[in-house]
Design an enzyme around this catalytic site. Structure first.
Site, short mmCIF file in Angstrom:
data_model
loop_
_atom_site.label_atom_id
_atom_site.label_comp_id
_atom_site.label_asym_id
_atom_site.label_seq_id
_atom_site.Cartn_x
_atom_site.Cartn_y
_atom_site.Cartn_z
N LYS A 53 0.80 -1.14 -0.35
CA LYS A 53 0.49 -0.16 -0.03
C LYS A 53 0.65 1.12 0.24
CE LYS A 53 -2.08 -2.43 -0.53
NZ LYS A 53 -2.75 -3.62 -0.76
N GLY A 181 -0.36 -14.74 -13.17
CA GLY A 181 -1.58 -14.13 -12.15
C GLY A 181 -2.24 -13.12 -12.39
N ALA A 182 -3.77 -13.39 -13.07
CA ALA A 182 -4.24 -12.17 -12.57
C ALA A 182 -5.50 -11.72 -10.97
CB ALA A 182 -4.99 -11.79 -14.08
N ILE A 185 -2.65 -9.93 -6.04
CA ILE A 185 -1.06 -9.39 -6.03
C ILE A 185 -0.96 -9.07 -7.27
CG2 ILE A 185 0.79 -10.40 -5.43
CD1 ILE A 185 -0.34 -11.69 -3.25
N HIS A 441 -23.74 15.68 1.63
CA HIS A 441 -22.89 16.71 0.13
C HIS A 441 -22.12 17.35 0.02
CE1 HIS A 441 -24.36 17.25 -3.62
NE2 HIS A 441 -24.25 18.46 -3.52
P1 NAD Z 1 -5.24 -15.04 -6.99
O1 NAD Z 1 -5.66 -16.28 -6.01
O2 NAD Z 1 -5.85 -13.99 -6.14
O3 NAD Z 1 -4.90 -14.37 -7.78
C1 NAD Z 1 -4.12 -16.05 -8.43
C2 NAD Z 1 -4.16 -16.11 -10.31
O4 NAD Z 1 -3.58 -16.97 -10.06
C3 NAD Z 1 -5.53 -16.54 -10.71
O5 NAD Z 1 -6.55 -15.53 -10.90
C4 NAD Z 1 -5.69 -18.11 -11.01
O6 NAD Z 1 -6.28 -18.46 -11.99
C5 NAD Z 1 -4.25 -17.69 -12.03
N1 NAD Z 1 -3.07 -19.25 -12.18
C6 NAD Z 1 -3.29 -20.30 -11.60
N2 NAD Z 1 -2.59 -20.50 -12.65
C7 NAD Z 1 -1.80 -19.85 -13.40
C8 NAD Z 1 -1.09 -20.65 -14.36
N3 NAD Z 1 -0.71 -21.78 -14.38
N4 NAD Z 1 -0.38 -19.75 -15.51
C9 NAD Z 1 -0.87 -18.65 -15.30
N5 NAD Z 1 -2.26 -18.22 -14.35
C10 NAD Z 1 -2.32 -19.09 -13.56
O7 NAD Z 1 -3.88 -15.54 -5.68
P2 NAD Z 1 -2.43 -14.06 -5.69
O8 NAD Z 1 -3.16 -12.72 -6.40
O9 NAD Z 1 -1.09 -14.70 -4.91
O10 NAD Z 1 -3.32 -13.66 -3.67
C11 NAD Z 1 -3.26 -14.66 -3.07
C12 NAD Z 1 -3.60 -14.46 -1.63
O11 NAD Z 1 -3.55 -12.89 -1.05
C13 NAD Z 1 -5.15 -13.81 -1.96
O12 NAD Z 1 -6.28 -15.46 -0.93
C14 NAD Z 1 -5.39 -12.33 -1.97
O13 NAD Z 1 -7.08 -12.60 -1.22
C15 NAD Z 1 -4.33 -12.36 -0.39
N6 NAD Z 1 -4.12 -10.58 -1.42
C16 NAD Z 1 -5.02 -10.58 -0.34
C17 NAD Z 1 -4.76 -8.60 -0.83
C18 NAD Z 1 -6.01 -7.97 -0.77
O14 NAD Z 1 -7.18 -8.07 -0.29
N7 NAD Z 1 -5.60 -6.47 -0.74
C19 NAD Z 1 -3.55 -8.35 -1.31
C20 NAD Z 1 -3.09 -9.18 -1.46
C21 NAD Z 1 -2.81 -10.43 -1.55
#
Ligand code: NAD
Length: 462
Positions: A53, A181-182, A185, A441
């Site tokens: 952040k 991974g979209a 993070i 407002h």
């Molecule tokens: P995520 O589970 O949010 O997303 C991972 C993505 O990677 C998914 O869309 C998945 O389909 C994709 N993926 C998996 N295997 C793949 C492959 N071989 N090739 C391409 N894409 C692939 O995971 P993250 O972003 O790593 O986050 C991890 C955890 O940390 C989550 O539970 C998240 O909620 C938490 N987090 C939360 C916050 C927040 O609250 N703002 C911030 C950071 C992390």
């Protein structure tokens, strides 16, 4: 040496663990907290929520100075990035906050043990630090969190190919950053480096971004990020990534490999249970490795509890905190509750994305009849004044009772606006309740009210 005795021993000092320890101490229990890292606060504080952040804020200011100030009639010349200072500022914030947790433990007279906590049988924890200490406790709370999940074939070298930890401290702005991974993070840290000038390509296995989130929101988000210069390759299954001659090569099933100078792997997180000694007690894990607990965070072993990322559910700091508090209360009083229907999720991109309760897809899946109210930022006076007119608020309410079932927001300050929706869901409010509540407002909160009015087809300002 004889064992140190405590009422409660918490293993892990992240948001789940240190908060559980404070609550237990407040309730009069002799409490200890075991933490491996010298700095308290867990992933969230050290290498997660907080440093990310800080960088999101700084990079947003940089982008604003470059692209938005002129709209406000402010000519800013010679905007330059000082990445070293940006990273130092982030580190300073982390230092202050981790010291703050240290202070909180002391203030609450919680005994801290530094070292790796291992369960050595019912009621027994061994701390393996500079020396080994044995603790005895009627209650043990496991709050060991999670770490970045690996992806077979992706060779993490801790530098060019890394996880979110490395992406918080790249020494220079990558020319081309590939994000695998979209999820949350990928989009947050991708945003940081995109704003600082990197070309960012996101490779996502699914045919959408932000899996699990309301689809309408995720589609809108994708378009917005594309306008910011993000490139998305959907349906792209990454099979391997390695460094070759100082360059990263990412291989995708059935597609041309992609080259990059840095790769960020963020395909989810896995619970931290290795070396915890779970086989010495009756603590079960599910297929994903999460510790199985009942509605009061009790494992199969009497006196052993688990909270946070190490159990099932969203891996969110605030979910862990709430579980930590409720678990400590349950230990002390026999009562403790978390409402899992009212846990917000926020993506701190620009615009922010915030959501609570059920998505439209979940409601369809459960055959639940609902009405939908939507209102856009563009029709709100404050959003105009801010210059942030992208986004909308969507409220989903039960067709029969009008009870609010889900609220989904994309737009400026969505993460703050969602708090009202969380409180509404917690109190079992109807959309009519929100619509009849006076909202100041001109504020962005009026968008929430208008969306509530829209559920009943009676918006005022559109
Ligand atoms: P995520 O589970 O949010 O997303 C991972 C993505 O990677 C998914 O869309 C998945 O389909 C994709 N993926 C998996 N295997 C793949 C492959 N071989 N090739 C391409 N894409 C692939 O995971 P993250 O972003 O790593 O986050 C991890 C955890 O940390 C989550 O539970 C998240 O909620 C938490 N987090 C939360 C916050 C927040 O609250 N703002 C911030 C950071 C992390």
């Amino acid at each position: 040496m004889s064992a140190q005795k405590h009422d409660v021993v918490v293993i892990g000092a992240g948001p789940g663990g240190y908060v559980a320890a404070i609550r237990a101490a407040q309730l009069g229990l002799d409490t200890a907290c075991v933490e491996l890292e010298p700095r308290l606060g867990g992933t969230c504080l050290r290498v997660g929520c907080i440093p990310s952040k800080a960088l999101l804020e700084s990079s947003e200011r940089y982008a604003e100075a470059q692209n938005e100030m002129a709209d406000h009639g402010i000519d800013v010349n010679g905007v330059a990035l000082n990445l070293d200072n940006m990273l130092k500022r982030k580190d300073g914030i982390v230092d202050t906050l981790t010291q703050g947790v240290d202070h909180l433990l002391k203030k609450n007279k919680i005994k801290r043990y530094t070292g790796r906590g291992r369960i050595a049988g019912p009621g027994k924890v061994v701390v393996e630090g500079d020396e080994s200490t044995t603790l005895e406790a009627k209650n043990i709370i496991i709050a060991t969190g999670s770490n970045s999940a690996p992806l077979p074939g992706v060779e993490l070298d801790g530098d060019r190919i890394g996880t979110s930890t490395e992406a918080l401290s790249y020494p220079e702005v990558p020319k081309h950053l590939v994000v695998i991974g979209a999820g949350v993070i990928g989009l947050e840290l991708g945003s940081v480096w995109r704003r600082l000038g990197a070309e960012v390509t996101v490779l996502e296995y699914l045919d959408r971004i932000l899996p699990g989130m309301d689809t309408e929101l995720a589609k809108y988000a994708k378009k917005t990020f594309e306008k910011q210069g993000f490139k998305f390759e959907l349906g792209a299954r990454v099979q391997a990534a390695r460094v070759e001659n100082g360059e990263c090569i990412v291989e995708i099933e059935g597609r041309e490999p992609v080259q990059a100078d840095r790769v960020l792997l963020c395909v989810g997180r896995a619970p931290n249970t290795e070396g915890l000694g779970l086989d010495s007690v009756n603590v079960k894990q599910d297929k994903r490795g999460c510790i199985e607990v009942d509605e009061h965070w009790r494992t199969g072993e009497p006196g052993i509890f688990a909270v946070g990322d190490v159990i099932t559910g969203p891996m969110l700091a605030h979910k862990a905190e709430d579980e930590g508090i409720a678990c400590a209360e349950f230990i002390a009083t026999g009562q403790g509750h978390v409402n899992y229907d009212a846990i917000p999720g926020i993506v701190y991109t620009q615009p922010e994305i915030a959501t609570v309760g059920k998505t439209e897809e979940e409601l369809h899946e459960h055959g639940r009849e609902y009405r939908k109210g939507k209102f856009s930022y563009a029709a709100n006076a404050r959003a105009r004044a801010l210059g942030h007119t992208e986004g909308f608020v969507k409220i989903l309410a039960d067709d029969e009772t009008d009870r609010i079932l889900g609220v989904h927001i994309i737009g400026a300050h969505a993460g703050d606006l969602i708090a009202e929706a969380v409180a509404a869901i917690e109190f079992g409010a109807s959309s009519e309740d929100l619509a009849r509540t006076c909202h100041a407002h001109p504020t962005l909160s009026e968008i929430v009210r208008e969306a509530a009015l829209a559920v009943d087809g009676r918006v005022i300002n559109a």
